[in-house]
Structures are given as C-alpha cells and as structure tokens.
Design an enzyme around this catalytic site. Sequence first.
Site, PDB file in Angstrom:
ATOM      1  N   ARG A  27      26.011  53.862  19.005  1.00 15.34           N
ATOM      2  CA  ARG A  27      24.626  53.854  18.497  1.00 15.34           C
ATOM      3  C   ARG A  27      24.540  54.287  17.030  1.00 15.34           C
ATOM      4  O   ARG A  27      23.574  54.959  16.646  1.00 15.34           O
ATOM      5  CB  ARG A  27      23.720  54.774  19.327  1.00 15.34           C
ATOM      6  CG  ARG A  27      23.393  54.265  20.702  1.00 15.34           C
ATOM      7  CD  ARG A  27      22.185  53.342  20.682  1.00 15.34           C
ATOM      8  NE  ARG A  27      21.943  52.781  22.001  1.00 15.34           N
ATOM      9  CZ  ARG A  27      21.073  53.299  22.871  1.00 15.34           C
ATOM     10  NH1 ARG A  27      20.355  54.335  22.543  1.00 15.34           N
ATOM     11  NH2 ARG A  27      20.921  52.745  24.053  1.00 15.34           N
ATOM     12  N   ARG A  31      17.756  55.178  15.488  1.00 15.41           N
ATOM     13  CA  ARG A  31      16.582  55.942  15.045  1.00 15.41           C
ATOM     14  C   ARG A  31      16.859  57.214  14.250  1.00 15.41           C
ATOM     15  O   ARG A  31      15.956  57.753  13.621  1.00 15.41           O
ATOM     16  CB  ARG A  31      15.705  56.284  16.258  1.00 15.41           C
ATOM     17  CG  ARG A  31      14.922  55.094  16.767  1.00 15.41           C
ATOM     18  CD  ARG A  31      14.244  55.404  18.074  1.00 15.41           C
ATOM     19  NE  ARG A  31      15.257  55.661  19.087  1.00 15.41           N
ATOM     20  CZ  ARG A  31      15.009  55.713  20.389  1.00 15.41           C
ATOM     21  NH1 ARG A  31      13.788  55.576  20.838  1.00 15.41           N
ATOM     22  NH2 ARG A  31      15.979  55.944  21.258  1.00 15.41           N
ATOM     23  N   ARG A  40      12.644  48.776  11.420  1.00 12.00           N
ATOM     24  CA  ARG A  40      12.045  48.588  12.746  1.00 12.00           C
ATOM     25  C   ARG A  40      10.527  48.489  12.619  1.00 12.00           C
ATOM     26  O   ARG A  40       9.891  47.679  13.283  1.00 12.00           O
ATOM     27  CB  ARG A  40      12.433  49.767  13.633  1.00 12.00           C
ATOM     28  CG  ARG A  40      12.029  49.639  15.090  1.00 12.00           C
ATOM     29  CD  ARG A  40      12.386  50.947  15.767  1.00 12.00           C
ATOM     30  NE  ARG A  40      12.220  50.957  17.191  1.00 12.00           N
ATOM     31  CZ  ARG A  40      11.064  51.174  17.805  1.00 12.00           C
ATOM     32  NH1 ARG A  40       9.977  51.347  17.093  1.00 12.00           N
ATOM     33  NH2 ARG A  40      11.012  51.209  19.120  1.00 12.00           N
ATOM     34  N   ASP A  77      21.549  44.645  22.261  1.00  8.00           N
ATOM     35  CA  ASP A  77      21.393  45.498  23.432  1.00  8.00           C
ATOM     36  C   ASP A  77      22.140  44.886  24.603  1.00  8.00           C
ATOM     37  O   ASP A  77      22.344  43.671  24.639  1.00  8.00           O
ATOM     38  CB  ASP A  77      19.913  45.669  23.791  1.00  8.00           C
ATOM     39  CG  ASP A  77      19.724  46.904  24.657  1.00  8.00           C
ATOM     40  OD1 ASP A  77      19.713  48.016  24.099  1.00  8.00           O
ATOM     41  OD2 ASP A  77      19.648  46.765  25.885  1.00  8.00           O
ATOM     42  N   TYR A 153      20.191  47.946  36.061  1.00  3.92           N
ATOM     43  CA  TYR A 153      18.891  47.684  35.425  1.00  3.92           C
ATOM     44  C   TYR A 153      18.174  46.513  36.096  1.00  3.92           C
ATOM     45  O   TYR A 153      16.951  46.520  36.242  1.00  3.92           O
ATOM     46  CB  TYR A 153      19.078  47.404  33.930  1.00  3.92           C
ATOM     47  CG  TYR A 153      19.406  48.652  33.145  1.00  3.92           C
ATOM     48  CD1 TYR A 153      18.404  49.552  32.793  1.00  3.92           C
ATOM     49  CD2 TYR A 153      20.714  48.956  32.782  1.00  3.92           C
ATOM     50  CE1 TYR A 153      18.700  50.709  32.085  1.00  3.92           C
ATOM     51  CE2 TYR A 153      21.022  50.114  32.078  1.00  3.92           C
ATOM     52  CZ  TYR A 153      20.009  50.984  31.731  1.00  3.92           C
ATOM     53  OH  TYR A 153      20.294  52.127  31.042  1.00  3.92           O
TER      54      TYR A 153
HETATM   55  O1  CP3 Z   1      25.973  51.235  19.060  1.00  6.69           O
HETATM   56  C1  CP3 Z   1      25.261  50.567  18.288  1.00  6.69           C
HETATM   57  O2  CP3 Z   1      24.860  50.986  17.192  1.00  6.69           O
HETATM   58  C2  CP3 Z   1      24.928  49.136  18.688  1.00  6.69           C
HETATM   59  C3  CP3 Z   1      23.665  48.895  19.277  1.00  6.69           C
HETATM   60  C4  CP3 Z   1      23.394  49.225  20.727  1.00  6.69           C
HETATM   61  C5  CP3 Z   1      22.086  49.503  21.191  1.00  6.69           C
HETATM   62  N1  CP3 Z   1      22.122  49.589  22.556  1.00  6.69           N
HETATM   63  C6  CP3 Z   1      20.916  49.628  20.326  1.00  6.69           C
HETATM   64  C7  CP3 Z   1      19.708  50.262  20.859  1.00  6.69           C
HETATM   65  C8  CP3 Z   1      24.225  49.217  21.845  1.00  6.69           C
HETATM   66  C9  CP3 Z   1      25.741  49.034  21.910  1.00  6.69           C
HETATM   67  C10 CP3 Z   1      23.409  49.440  22.997  1.00  6.69           C
HETATM   68  C11 CP3 Z   1      23.921  49.440  24.362  1.00  6.69           C
HETATM   69  C12 CP3 Z   1      23.047  49.868  25.464  1.00  6.69           C
HETATM   70  N2  CP3 Z   1      21.741  49.565  25.666  1.00  6.69           N
HETATM   71  C13 CP3 Z   1      23.495  50.601  26.594  1.00  6.69           C
HETATM   72  C14 CP3 Z   1      24.904  51.047  26.832  1.00  6.69           C
HETATM   73  C15 CP3 Z   1      25.240  52.237  26.034  1.00  6.69           C
HETATM   74  C16 CP3 Z   1      24.573  53.486  26.471  1.00  6.69           C
HETATM   75  O3  CP3 Z   1      23.775  54.019  25.673  1.00  6.69           O
HETATM   76  O4  CP3 Z   1      24.865  53.932  27.565  1.00  6.69           O
HETATM   77  C17 CP3 Z   1      22.384  50.785  27.442  1.00  6.69           C
HETATM   78  C18 CP3 Z   1      22.382  51.547  28.741  1.00  6.69           C
HETATM   79  C19 CP3 Z   1      21.296  50.109  26.853  1.00  6.69           C
HETATM   80  C20 CP3 Z   1      19.915  49.964  27.404  1.00  6.69           C
HETATM   81  C21 CP3 Z   1      18.940  50.598  26.497  1.00  6.69           C
HETATM   82  N3  CP3 Z   1      18.549  50.079  25.289  1.00  6.69           N
HETATM   83  C22 CP3 Z   1      18.256  51.827  26.696  1.00  6.69           C
HETATM   84  C23 CP3 Z   1      18.421  52.716  27.898  1.00  6.69           C
HETATM   85  C24 CP3 Z   1      17.433  52.004  25.579  1.00  6.69           C
HETATM   86  C25 CP3 Z   1      16.431  53.089  25.348  1.00  6.69           C
HETATM   87  C26 CP3 Z   1      17.164  54.255  24.801  1.00  6.69           C
HETATM   88  C27 CP3 Z   1      16.324  55.132  23.963  1.00  6.69           C
HETATM   89  O5  CP3 Z   1      16.953  55.974  23.317  1.00  6.69           O
HETATM   90  O6  CP3 Z   1      15.080  55.012  23.942  1.00  6.69           O
HETATM   91  C28 CP3 Z   1      17.658  50.940  24.675  1.00  6.69           C
HETATM   92  C29 CP3 Z   1      17.041  50.759  23.346  1.00  6.69           C
HETATM   93  C30 CP3 Z   1      17.968  50.784  22.180  1.00  6.69           C
HETATM   94  N4  CP3 Z   1      19.147  50.099  22.114  1.00  6.69           N
HETATM   95  C31 CP3 Z   1      17.739  51.431  20.921  1.00  6.69           C
HETATM   96  C32 CP3 Z   1      18.819  51.087  20.088  1.00  6.69           C
HETATM   97  C33 CP3 Z   1      19.015  51.458  18.642  1.00  6.69           C
HETATM   98  C34 CP3 Z   1      16.515  52.258  20.549  1.00  6.69           C
HETATM   99  C35 CP3 Z   1      15.541  51.227  20.080  1.00  6.69           C
HETATM  100  C36 CP3 Z   1      14.407  51.746  19.269  1.00  6.69           C
HETATM  101  O7  CP3 Z   1      13.510  52.334  19.885  1.00  6.69           O
HETATM  102  O8  CP3 Z   1      14.414  51.483  18.053  1.00  6.69           O
END
Ligand code: CP3
Length: 355
Positions: A27, A31, A40, A77, A153
Amino acid sequence: MSLLKNDTFLRALLKQPVEYTPVWMMRQAGRYLPEYRAVRERAGSFLALCQNPEWATEVTLQPLQRFDLDAAILFSDILTVPDAMGLGLYFVEGEGPKFSQPIRSEADVDRLVVPDMAKLRYVFDAVSSIRQALAGQVPLIGFSGSPFTLACYMIEGGSSRDFRRIKTMMYQRPDLLHRILSINAQAVARYLNEQIAAGAQAIQLFDTWGGILSDAAFVQFSQQYLTEVITALTPASEGRTVPVIVFTKGGGQWLESLVETGAHALGLDWTTNLTQARQRVGSQVALQGNMDPMVLLGTPDAIDAEVRRILADYGTGSGHVFNLGHGISQFTDPEQAQRLIDQVHQCSKQYHQSF
Ligand code: CP3
C-alpha cells in the site's frame, strides 16, 4: 522495452547476489500521502482512480518520487476481478468495499463465469502506461487476490469479522465453494497473464484471509488454488523470470507447505520470526517482510531498531526483500517511511558481500 536500471528486487526474489536488501511497502501509494489524497479528490473516488490509467500511473509513481524504493506496485485493487464478474463493486466511506450482488445461493454460483478480460482492459492499460512512465527505474509488480480471499469478499459481500457466510458454505456445501474457487483460479491466472503481457515484471498474490482457515481447510481451500494459479502463469517475459510472491497473512505456520505452490518467495506478517522462517524454507524460496506497519507510528529510534533487528534476523546473503507485514497505515507520517527505507539501504550493506 527499456533496460532495468535497478533490478535488485528481482535478483533478491531469485536469491541471486545483491549489494543491499531491496525494500518496498504494501500500500505504498495511498492515503498517508497528501499528494495521493489530492489526486483522489480530483478523481472523485478510489474506483475512478483505478479505472483511469493516467491517474493510476500518477499515483503509482508518487511514492517513488519521494522515496528510494526498489519496486513499484500497480495501483489497483484485488476486487476488480469479482467486479468484472458482475458482482457490482462499490465503496462506502469508512466501511470499505461492498458488492451489490454477492453470491448467496446455488443459482448465483451457476451464473458465475470467468470474466471477459476486455472488462479489465483499464488495468492492463494502466500496467503498460506505468511501465512507460517508470522508464526502467525499478521493476513493476502486478498483483491479484488469491482465489480464496476473493471468494471471502464475493460471498460475505464485503469485509467480515467472523467469515460466517463463507464458512457456512464451506461446512454445508464444500462442492459449491470448490466451484467458485475453481472459477476464481482460472480468472486470476488469466488476469495475471494479461498483466505480465502488458509489462508486469513480478507478481504478488494477496492471500489476505488464508489465515482464518483451519490447518486442514487451508490446504484444500486456499493452497490448492494458489498452486493452480501459479502453475498456469507465464514463467518468463522479456527474457527474465517473472517471480511470484505468495503473501498469506497469518500463514507463518504453513511455510513448508506454501513452498509446494511453486512460489519464488513467501511474504510474512510480523508474527513470524525471520530467522526461523529462513531455516524452515532453506534455499527453496526467498522471504519478504516482515515489519509491523505500526512501528512507523513509533519514534525514529524505534524504526531504526526494528529495521536492524529484522535485517539481523534474516542474516547474511540474498533472498530477503524488506517490506511491512501488511499495508502501511493511513496515519503514517511520510517522513517515517523515508526513515525506514533509508535505514534498510544503509544497514543492509553489511549483510551482502561485495567483491
Ligand atoms: O500496495 C499498493 O500500493 C497497491 C495498491 C493496492 C490497493 N489495494 C489500493 C487500495 C493493493 C495491492 C490492494 C490490495 C487489496 N485490496 C487487498 C489485499 C491486501 C490487503 O490489504 O490485505 C484487499 C483485502 C483489498 C480490498 C480493499 N480495498 C479494502 C479492504 C479496502 C479498504 C481499506 C481501507 O483502508 O479503507 C480497499 C481500498 C483501497 N485499496 C485503498 C487503496 C489505496 C484505499 C482507497 C481510498 O480510500 O483512497
């Protein structure tokens, strides 16, 4: 395609000699960076960012403009694949991802198919665009969720505390869950091969929820499908091996077993001791991890001490990629991430012989 200026990360994954321990952060675009929040805001939503290759390229490169990272990771994602299957992905502020049409019945499973990869064109276009923008600076990591983590999911309809729905299916109708996992494995393999064709130079499989399973269930419902995916992946591209990293959160007890998936490297969360992990897997795979992301909320001295401890735990020689044990917290001060990266680069040289 341009030549790679820094291939330290790829060499470490293949346990080839390196001059220092490479580092990236799960990640790393997100944010905690004010410049991410600004883009964003302009894009309107997280999904709009993912779906527009220009924006996805811009945010992928943001952490690399600030920090001396050894790899970039595609901004996207894991839930793009079930979205392309027609489950209707959306995000609710503060609640995370949701599906408007989760899988809740046998009829829903009957309708499920491997999606047309054309629906995911925006991801592959982002990969090509990022490769071009990187101009060989560092390798680009492509990724997907594991078949089991995606199924969590798809069946729960969003995040879950107890995974009641998927476990009910697992213990009442394992045949239905196996059908979903088999479709997911085929979809993930095709999705990743398209990412590789578009320019991804390494692959990470996020098995974020594998750790909720019992020992026996893990092998049947997660590991088996990770193996299916890895077996179907394009092994090399542009004349180089495309290394595969499997990250099972909470999977430290299954390392010997996970080696059998054919992964080149295993990701570790912070609960596993790196010295013992290295002894257990021997020369078979590289290891990635494993700092608690919350260390970055501590003092600079605490960061330095943890980096030194983790590097010492792995010890001498190649085969370690430094990373966090899960995604970086949105509450992290970017200066603290800078500290971590510089510290890894400085302190790791002593563990790699230079001739
Ligand atoms: O690592 C990176 O920088 C690459 C981008 C990336 C994102 N999600 C961006 C993201 C990667 C590799 C993921 C994978 C992902 N997404 C996983 C597996 C990794 C992990 O964290 O276990 C999972 C379970 C998801 C599903 C997902 N997407 C969730 C649960 C959420 C909400 C999390 C939160 O913190 O609110 C997301 C959204 C998400 N994916 C964000 C980002 C930067 C936050 C988006 C935002 O609000 O701007």
